[in-house]
Design an enzyme around this catalytic site. Structure first.
Site, PDB file in Angstrom:
ATOM      1  N   SER A   9       0.834  -1.213   0.000  1.00 38.02           N
ATOM      2  CA  SER A   9       0.000   0.000   0.000  1.00 38.02           C
ATOM      3  C   SER A   9       0.856   1.244   0.000  1.00 38.02           C
ATOM      4  CB  SER A   9      -0.838   0.086   1.279  1.00 38.02           C
ATOM      5  OG  SER A   9      -1.310  -1.120   1.698  1.00 38.02           O
ATOM      6  N   HIS A  47      -1.381  -2.933  -7.218  1.00 42.22           N
ATOM      7  CA  HIS A  47      -2.065  -2.536  -5.981  1.00 42.22           C
ATOM      8  C   HIS A  47      -3.577  -2.624  -6.155  1.00 42.22           C
ATOM      9  CE1 HIS A  47      -3.144   0.680  -2.843  1.00 42.22           C
ATOM     10  NE2 HIS A  47      -2.955  -0.473  -2.241  1.00 42.22           N
ATOM     11  N   GLU A  98      -3.918  -0.447  -9.544  1.00 39.54           N
ATOM     12  CA  GLU A  98      -2.784   0.418  -9.881  1.00 39.54           C
ATOM     13  C   GLU A  98      -1.601  -0.479 -10.237  1.00 39.54           C
ATOM     14  OE1 GLU A  98      -3.361   4.337  -7.055  1.00 39.54           O
ATOM     15  OE2 GLU A  98      -2.575   2.545  -6.088  1.00 39.54           O
ATOM     16  N   ASN A 129      -3.799   5.922  -2.575  1.00 39.43           N
ATOM     17  CA  ASN A 129      -3.494   6.072  -1.146  1.00 39.43           C
ATOM     18  C   ASN A 129      -2.816   7.402  -0.823  1.00 39.43           C
ATOM     19  OD1 ASN A 129      -4.687   3.741  -0.345  1.00 39.43           O
ATOM     20  ND2 ASN A 129      -2.815   2.553  -0.140  1.00 39.43           N
TER      21      ASN A 129
HETATM   22  N1  3HC Z   1     -17.696  -9.755  -2.236  1.00 37.56           N
HETATM   23  C1  3HC Z   1     -18.727  -9.773  -3.099  1.00 37.56           C
HETATM   24  N2  3HC Z   1     -19.692  -8.840  -3.123  1.00 37.56           N
HETATM   25  C2  3HC Z   1     -19.598  -7.838  -2.228  1.00 37.56           C
HETATM   26  C3  3HC Z   1     -18.548  -7.743  -1.295  1.00 37.56           C
HETATM   27  C4  3HC Z   1     -17.566  -8.757  -1.323  1.00 37.56           C
HETATM   28  N3  3HC Z   1     -16.508  -8.760  -0.490  1.00 37.56           N
HETATM   29  N4  3HC Z   1     -18.732  -6.638  -0.538  1.00 37.56           N
HETATM   30  C5  3HC Z   1     -19.857  -6.049  -0.976  1.00 37.56           C
HETATM   31  N5  3HC Z   1     -20.397  -6.780  -1.985  1.00 37.56           N
HETATM   32  C6  3HC Z   1     -21.583  -6.478  -2.758  1.00 37.56           C
HETATM   33  C7  3HC Z   1     -22.845  -6.837  -2.002  1.00 37.56           C
HETATM   34  O1  3HC Z   1     -23.231  -8.171  -2.267  1.00 37.56           O
HETATM   35  C8  3HC Z   1     -23.860  -5.843  -2.500  1.00 37.56           C
HETATM   36  O2  3HC Z   1     -24.500  -6.326  -3.649  1.00 37.56           O
HETATM   37  P1  3HC Z   1     -25.986  -5.864  -3.984  1.00 37.56           P
HETATM   38  O3  3HC Z   1     -25.934  -4.374  -4.160  1.00 37.56           O
HETATM   39  O4  3HC Z   1     -26.321  -6.565  -5.245  1.00 37.56           O
HETATM   40  O5  3HC Z   1     -26.783  -6.298  -2.816  1.00 37.56           O
HETATM   41  C9  3HC Z   1     -23.008  -4.648  -2.938  1.00 37.56           C
HETATM   42  O6  3HC Z   1     -21.654  -5.065  -2.952  1.00 37.56           O
HETATM   43  C10 3HC Z   1     -23.149  -3.525  -1.962  1.00 37.56           C
HETATM   44  O7  3HC Z   1     -22.780  -4.000  -0.665  1.00 37.56           O
HETATM   45  P2  3HC Z   1     -23.494  -3.583   0.677  1.00 37.56           P
HETATM   46  O8  3HC Z   1     -24.952  -3.403   0.431  1.00 37.56           O
HETATM   47  O9  3HC Z   1     -23.067  -4.559   1.731  1.00 37.56           O
HETATM   48  O10 3HC Z   1     -22.844  -2.210   1.112  1.00 37.56           O
HETATM   49  P3  3HC Z   1     -22.441  -0.948   0.263  1.00 37.56           P
HETATM   50  O11 3HC Z   1     -23.495  -0.570  -0.715  1.00 37.56           O
HETATM   51  O12 3HC Z   1     -21.970   0.080   1.221  1.00 37.56           O
HETATM   52  O13 3HC Z   1     -21.142  -1.391  -0.580  1.00 37.56           O
HETATM   53  C11 3HC Z   1     -18.803  -1.348  -0.595  1.00 37.56           C
HETATM   54  C12 3HC Z   1     -20.057  -1.939   0.053  1.00 37.56           C
HETATM   55  C13 3HC Z   1     -18.656  -1.883  -2.013  1.00 37.56           C
HETATM   56  C14 3HC Z   1     -17.643  -1.821   0.259  1.00 37.56           C
HETATM   57  C15 3HC Z   1     -18.923   0.226  -0.629  1.00 37.56           C
HETATM   58  O14 3HC Z   1     -19.322   0.704   0.629  1.00 37.56           O
HETATM   59  C16 3HC Z   1     -17.639   0.904  -1.025  1.00 37.56           C
HETATM   60  O15 3HC Z   1     -17.300   0.984  -2.190  1.00 37.56           O
HETATM   61  N6  3HC Z   1     -16.920   1.426  -0.013  1.00 37.56           N
HETATM   62  C17 3HC Z   1     -15.621   2.097  -0.241  1.00 37.56           C
HETATM   63  C18 3HC Z   1     -14.524   1.077  -0.291  1.00 37.56           C
HETATM   64  C19 3HC Z   1     -13.190   1.707  -0.545  1.00 37.56           C
HETATM   65  O16 3HC Z   1     -13.007   2.914  -0.604  1.00 37.56           O
HETATM   66  N7  3HC Z   1     -12.195   0.842  -0.712  1.00 37.56           N
HETATM   67  C20 3HC Z   1     -10.814   1.266  -0.901  1.00 37.56           C
HETATM   68  C21 3HC Z   1     -10.131   1.237   0.400  1.00 37.56           C
HETATM   69  S1  3HC Z   1      -8.425   1.706   0.250  1.00 37.56           S
HETATM   70  C22 3HC Z   1      -7.629   0.277  -0.089  1.00 37.56           C
HETATM   71  O17 3HC Z   1      -8.189  -0.797  -0.108  1.00 37.56           O
HETATM   72  C23 3HC Z   1      -6.162   0.409  -0.345  1.00 37.56           C
HETATM   73  C24 3HC Z   1      -5.344  -0.215   0.718  1.00 37.56           C
HETATM   74  O18 3HC Z   1      -3.992  -0.166   0.286  1.00 37.56           O
HETATM   75  C25 3HC Z   1      -5.464   0.471   2.055  1.00 37.56           C
END
Ligand code: 3HC
Length: 308
Positions: A141, A162, A174, A212
């Protein structure tokens, strides 16, 4: 005689199909997610972790996630959904010994703890036994890809890839071209990212790459805002969701990503550039991590996820 363009096209096609079989070292959230999307797109993948329990949890998490994917993708045809899950799972193996898995793979990707020495030692060890054509890549990261590759003899076949959490849902990858990464290696990694169904962006080997570098200072600034008492965490989360259209507020996202991960990233950047105010560690974040409040994975972070 084939035209130059056709020959060039063929060589690109060869590179496009280069990565078919891979090892993912690290069976945590990221490693499991990367293995899942690889297997779901036809790649043979082995997940390696020193801990057998982690591997059991990884495969269970992958199966659960595949069910969520299949319930949408094959909503009209549940039998096809079941085949998709079983075929994907059949392409995933697990092992506690990375050395025994790298003999015939095209790619070794690490998604282990964010610690330079541990990553360097892993790649140094695998460098001595992996075939010459095998590309090494890191899902770091925040650490410089060049430093992670430093103890290997294949710096030209070493790059960064990434991913974002949750890997099956986040559309971006990335791809990092470090100082010594060859163009062929970079192209192969870009092609692999696309073959996973992701949108790829090219990055230089700079701290935090693109996402990030912007996201982590934003998250830390949210913590500072809260520490100063300028807003409650609930209001800050609501503000960013409804005012900026973010899917999660900063405190929800910190809990989701892991407070320890965010702390490690900022601590590393602060050490590298202590005068940069964007990289200033947060006493509150440090305290929560010291108390074992790591976010969703530990049951509590800024919010509690315990079911009473
Ligand atoms: N596997 C499969 N499907 C998934 C899943 C997973 N792990 N997580 C969520 N889903 C699906 C659900 O089944 C749901 O499907 P549906 O709409 O058909 O019912 C859909 O995604 C939406 O999920 P939820 O209803 O549970 O919740 P949200 O609408 O809030 O979505 C989320 C969840 C996709 C995680 C959304 O909140 C999101 O995009 N959040 C931001 C995540 C983000 O910014 N990630 C980057 C972090 S930084 C990083 O990772 C870098 C590292 O280096 C630190």
């Amino acid at each position: 005689m084939m035209s130059h363009q056709i020959v060039r096209g063929m060589s690109t096609a060869c590179r496009m199909s280069q990565i078919k079989k891979l090892v993912v070292v690290g069976g945590g959230q990221m490693g499991a997610g990367i293995a899942q999307v690889s297997a779901a797109t036809g790649h043979e993948v082995t997940i390696c972790d020193v801990n057998e329990d982690v591997l059991t949890k990884s495969t269970a998490a992958i199966e659960k996630s595949l069910q969520r994917v299949a319930s949408k993708k094959f909503a009209e045809n549940p039998d096809q959904g079941k085949s998709f899950i079983s075929e994907t799972m059949s392409r995933i193996q697990t092992s506690t010994d990375p050395r025994s898995c790298v003999g015939d793979v095209d790619l070794v990707l690490e998604a282990i703890v964010e610690n330079l020495k541990i990553k360097q030692d892993l790649f140094k060890d695998l460098d001595s036994i992996a075939p010459a054509h095998t590309i090494f890549a890191t899902n770091t990261s925040s650490l410089p890809v060049r430093d992670i590759a430093a103890n290997t003899t294949r710096k030209d076949r070493f790059g960064g890839v990434h991913f974002f959490n949750p890997v099956p849902m986040m559309k971006l990858v990335e791809v990092v071209k470090a100082y010594d990464t060859s163009q062929d290696t970079f192209d192969a990694l870009l092609a692999w990212g696309k073959a996973l169904g992701k949108t790829v962006v090219s990055c230089k080997d700079t701290p935090g790459f693109l996402v990030n570098r912007l996201l982590v200072p934003y998250l830390l600034e949210a913590v500072r805002l809260y520490e100063r008492g300028d807003g409650t965490k609930e209001d800050i989360d609501t503000a960013m969701k409804l005012g900026a259209g973010y899917p999660m507020g900063p405190f929800q996202l910190l809990d989701y990503v892991g407070l320890d991960t965010s702390k490690f990233i900022i601590a590393g950047w602060h050490e590298m550039d202590p005068t940069n105010p964007l990289f200033k560690p947060s006493p509150l974040l440090d305290r929560l991590v010291a108390e074992g409040k790591l976010g969703m994975k530990s049951g509590e972070g800024f919010y509690s996820y315990r079911k009473y």
